[in-house]
Design an enzyme around this catalytic site. Structure first.
Site, short mmCIF file in Angstrom:
data_model
loop_
_atom_site.label_atom_id
_atom_site.label_comp_id
_atom_site.label_asym_id
_atom_site.label_seq_id
_atom_site.Cartn_x
_atom_site.Cartn_y
_atom_site.Cartn_z
N SER A 263 0.80 -1.22 0.00
CA SER A 263 0.00 0.00 0.00
C SER A 263 0.84 1.28 0.00
CB SER A 263 -0.96 0.00 1.19
OG SER A 263 -0.23 -0.08 2.39
N LYS B 233 2.79 7.96 5.62
CA LYS B 233 2.04 8.87 4.74
C LYS B 233 2.95 10.00 4.32
CE LYS B 233 -2.33 7.31 5.20
NZ LYS B 233 -1.88 5.91 5.10
#
Lengths: 418, 160
Positions: free
Chosen positions: B66, B103
């Site tokens: 991811s 992130k």
């Protein structure tokens, strides 16, 4: 001014840095062998759990509250402790590492700074760099600084309190129950309560001579400290230990000499690592074994034996030979052993070893061997190069079923990021 | 012929974690001395490239796919420096559902977004950028181009 810093629920906080799912939940850390609680989070305290509680009992009582129990991971706590202390140490050279999660700092050099913001900055930096929350107290003496930290933990929102004047000092001492004063144990607490002394303040206004009479000079020093006079010295250097020992309870019943020997060698190897890390050698070696004193229906045996070495040494392979001889001498067939232990004492600096006429002719070879051992293990990890007799199976080891990983010291154990 | 140890062991102690090399120069008696002996310096070590603040540095391993949109692939090792404050375009590590995720922080005007560059995870606007809770800032990413190596727990370790 003396600053005292104390990590909040240090063991639990260390676990939470690397396992965020523990945040906000009641968490307890278990003793060696996973029997009793040695540390707990404030959520666990709120449930009524205390240090020393039996794990089976509290799991039955509070398991449905989402109680999390972990084996103690001293490898992790040790590394996190040195990180905290390193950050704190950037603020002042005058520090005393009081324990794994507490330190004092003497800020007498820092006369012209805003103490509050300086200390808050240190506190915030420790949290940012390491993830460990710390409470901080400032006072005139060590005992007062420690009281201020206690107050900061329980009564303030930001975990920081400075005793600014005499009114502050009196208010805090009135707040602190006498049994919670640093160094007053349950024995003196009982005596003092019987005399109507309920708070640290009551204690501090007792006549000094009376304190001296009741609690010796140690109690008197504490009394002085609570009254604002410094009497407990700073120990900037960790005093050299009298001895280094290791003795851990077994996880299963151990009857064979070979198992005892394996455990003894593993413990001894740890002791020798510590010995050499401090550049020390030992001249005295003792070994003991005993059965489980609580299993009263089983046959009991306790024996300890010691030897004075002709020449002080720091070599694992020489000490292990001696230790094995001692163990063989006291081992008896037919007992369920609970523990084996080893203790190295009469420590001398390596440079001050007195050799004698009958000195081992292999001194130089021994030194080379040990240097290689330390260099290899320093580089590739503890016990990567080891004596075969230390074994690998270690089926005698105490249980640590709920051990978290060595997140900061083993490259196979680092956190996972998704 | 005996050789000379030019650099003492003590002076190398701080390079304990890296390659320890001894600088051995040929003995004088056996020919011409190396003309480089005066100019020898300690060999570069991999740690010289990675961290300036070991006290605040932690490591993590990427699992799953991811994070590929922000350049992090399975088995990459992230060097996380908690002493850094996140700035625009930094990759940060944060806690997520009891575990960790990474992130990218992107500032647009006065708004701050957390971006995964992954269609399954749309950008998240940070409500209060001044109080963004960050576990640490990724300061380096270590990639092993031959990486199909499994760690001792197998390819994917169970997330605790």
């Amino acid at each position: 001014m003396i600053v005292h810093a104390d990590c909040d629920a240090f063991y639990v906080s260390s676990e939470r840095v690397f396992n965020p799912s523990l945040i906000g939940k009641p968490v307890v850390i278990l003793s060696n062998g996973d029997h009793t609680v040695v540390a707990l989070s404030k959520e666990a305290k709120a449930l009524g759990i205390k240090r020393g509680d039996n794990i089976k009992r509290i799991m039955a009582l509070y398991g449905h509250h989402g109680l999390q129990a972990l084996s103690s991971n001293y490898t992790l706590y040790g590394d996190m402790s040195s990180r905290v202390m390193e950050v704190f140490g950037q603020y002042t050279p005058d520090m005393e590492f009081y324990s794994i999660d507490e330190a004092f700092a003497n800020l007498y050099r820092h006369k012209y700074i805003d103490l509050d913001s300086y200390v808050m900055d240190a506190k915030n930096k420790i949290l940012q760099y390491t993830g460990i929350p710390v409470s901080v107290g400032i006072g005139q003496t060590k005992a007062l600084a420690k009281t201020a930290t206690k107050y900061a933990k329980k009564e303030t929102a930001n975990g920081f309190y400075r005793i600014k004047n005499n009114e502050d000092r009196i208010r805090l001492l009135k707040w602190l129950p006498v049994g919670d004063v640093w160094g007053i144990g349950s024995k003196y607490e009982e005596k003092l309560l019987a005399m109507g002394i309920k708070t640290a303040y009551d204690f501090s206004i007792m006549p000094g001579e009376k304190v001296n009479e009741l609690m010796t000079i140690v109690g008197y020093r504490l009394w002085c400290e609570l009254n604002g006079q410094q009497r407990i010295n700073f120990e900037y250097e960790v005093p050299n230990k009298k001895g280094i020992g290791s003795a851990k309870g077994f996880g299963t019943k151990v009857t064979e000499l070979s198992q005892l020997q394996e455990a003894l060698e593993v413990y001894l190897s740890r002791c020798c690592d510590k010995l050499r890390a401090q550049n020390l050698a030992c001249k005295h070696l003792s070994v003991f074994i005993h059965t489980n004193p609580f299993a009263t229906e089983e046959p009991q045996y306790y024996k300890s034996i010691e030897v004075e070495l002709p020449v002080a040494t720091y070599h694992t392979h020489l000490l292990k030979e001696e230790a094995n001889k001692l163990l063989k001498g006291i081992y008896r067939i037919g007992f369920d052993y609970k523990r084996v232990g080893v203790f190295l004492s009469r420590l001398v600096p390596i440079g001050a070893i007195q050799s004698n006429l009958f000195d081992n002719p292999n001194t130089e070879r021994n030194a080379k061997l040990t240097a290689v051992l330390d260099a290899m293990n320093g580089r590739y990890g503890r016990d990567k190069l080891r004596f075969a007799s230390m074994g690998y199976k270690h089926d005698w080891k105490a249980r640590a079923d709920k051990l978290s990983l060595h997140f900061t010291t083993d490259k196979d154990d680092i956190i996972l990021i998704q | 012929m005996e050789s000379h140890l030019l650099v003492s062991k003590e002076s190398l102690a701080e390079y304990k974690d890296s390659e320890i090399s001894y600088f051995i120069a040929p003995g004088i008696a056996c020919g011409f001395p190396s003309p480089a002996t005066d100019s020898l310096e300690v060999r570069l070590s991999i740690t010289d490239f990675f961290t300036s603040n070991p006290t605040a540095t932690f490591f993590g391993r990427a699992i799953g796919s991811s994070l590929e949109g922000i350049g992090i692939f399975e088995n990459d090792v992230l060097v996380i420096d908690r002493s850094l404050r996140p700035v625009n375009n930094d990759i940060i590590v944060m806690t997520y559902e009891g575990g960790f995720t990474a992130k990218k922080v992107v500032k647009e005007g006065n708004e701050v977004f957390l971006i995964s560059e992954n269609p399954e995870y749309p950008p998240v606007k940070v409500a209060d950028p001044d109080n963004l809770i960050v576990w640490g800032v990724v300061s380096k990413i270590i990639k092993d181009p031959r990486s199909v190596v499994k760690n001792r727990y197998g390819h994917i370790r169970k997330v605790i």
